[in-house]
Design an enzyme around this catalytic site. Sequence first.
Site, PDB file in Angstrom:
ATOM      1  N   CYS A  54       0.839  -1.195   0.029  1.00  0.00           N
ATOM      2  CA  CYS A  54       0.034   0.041   0.027  1.00  0.00           C
ATOM      3  C   CYS A  54       0.836   1.257  -0.167  1.00  0.00           C
ATOM      4  CB  CYS A  54      -0.858   0.108   1.163  1.00  0.00           C
ATOM      5  SG  CYS A  54      -1.629   1.836   1.632  1.00  0.00           S
TER       6      CYS A  54
ATOM      7  N   CYS B 218       0.182   3.729   2.594  1.00  0.00           N
ATOM      8  CA  CYS B 218       0.819   3.140   4.160  1.00  0.00           C
ATOM      9  C   CYS B 218       2.358   3.668   4.214  1.00  0.00           C
ATOM     10  CB  CYS B 218       0.380   1.746   4.331  1.00  0.00           C
ATOM     11  SG  CYS B 218      -1.090   0.851   4.174  1.00  0.00           S
TER      12      CYS B 218
END
Length: 399
Positions: free
Chosen positions: A310, A313
């Site tokens: 991600c 993230c």
Amino acid sequence: MKAIFIICLLGLALANVLTLTDGNFEETISQNKLVLVNFFNSSCESCEGFTAEFAKLKEAIKEYKSITLAELDAAVYRKIAEKYEVHECPVIIFFANKSPSFYSDSYKAEEMLSYAKKILKSFTDAEAMLNNAGEDAKWTSMRSSEGYVISFDLPQSLNVMHNRGKVILLFMTPKDERANDTFWKLAASKSSSDLIFARFVKKNEDWSRKLTKYFRIRDEDIPRIEIVDFASVKDVDKDRPRRFLFEGKVEVDSLEKFMDDYKRGKLTEFAEPEPEPEPEYVKEVVSDTFKAEVINNDLDVLVNFYTDQCLHCKIFAPTYKAVAEALKDSKKLKVVEINGATNKVAGMFVSSYPSIYIYPAGKKDHPIPFLDEIKSKKTVIEFVKRHCTHVVYEMKEDL
């Protein structure tokens, strides 16, 4: 009809935004000082919602000729998107002198413009000093009737590094007035020097901690003065600069001799200390340890669910660490993270990443999700303070 009219207006507003492709991406990044790239996906609802804000940014940015606004369809040009690990959209990346910087603050036009202006200012300050060091010029950085000294903050330092500058650098705190005054007098007496005069004021701020870590400076080492030679560095991301440490009483005469000895090649290079291990403010947990670390205790526990794939993230990770560091004095608060792709937590279904939850002491069966659209250090800390059972202590940054 009304919806079609609005879309047409937005299309006109974005007419001057460069459309990037495989054919012009590298050229655009290489030939422009600062490029703001919006990675979007034509089938992404969030991207559609961002269109109006991007149009506002385009209008606001018109007067800044040094900022190039561009967009790239990540679904079409997947190789470029994968190169910069763009897996979700929209994502804003600033390319400053070809170097990418992932933007993680508010996606509001005024905030993005403010960030771009800070980068431009750092270019102006550092380039002026690099190109005109010692000459009588109107400096856009710090000015004094006695001399010229730049503030060695994170953007300025990066510019000096990448432009292979040679700098005489004062490391100080706001209390080191005598060393500061002497340094300004030195800048005046050595105004014809090829060295850049700069001062680094240690503060309780993220950029200050990053530079302190880079130079491996301890609190007991400050104040100190040294010459740092980035011209000797081939790869600024891997190699270390040559450093020459001033030892003696901080007086103009002794510092002038220090600079003269450097010019004549009489100084011995400073041997850097080994880097200190970085403190772990965020604890990694897994499925087997989640219950013990998060549930079975009398602590408030902040949890970040993330995945390695991600991009959001990865962008959020430094912010989360900054939150943990700011709250490190809260003895009844624990900050953890868990990889949601490789670990499962009973009773939890996480549909998007990163996802933040607080498990309040005494109410662990009712974790509270962070729902604010903006995951900034400020909003996460406010969320923690609002929902924790115990008192939360925040380490305040210096002004």
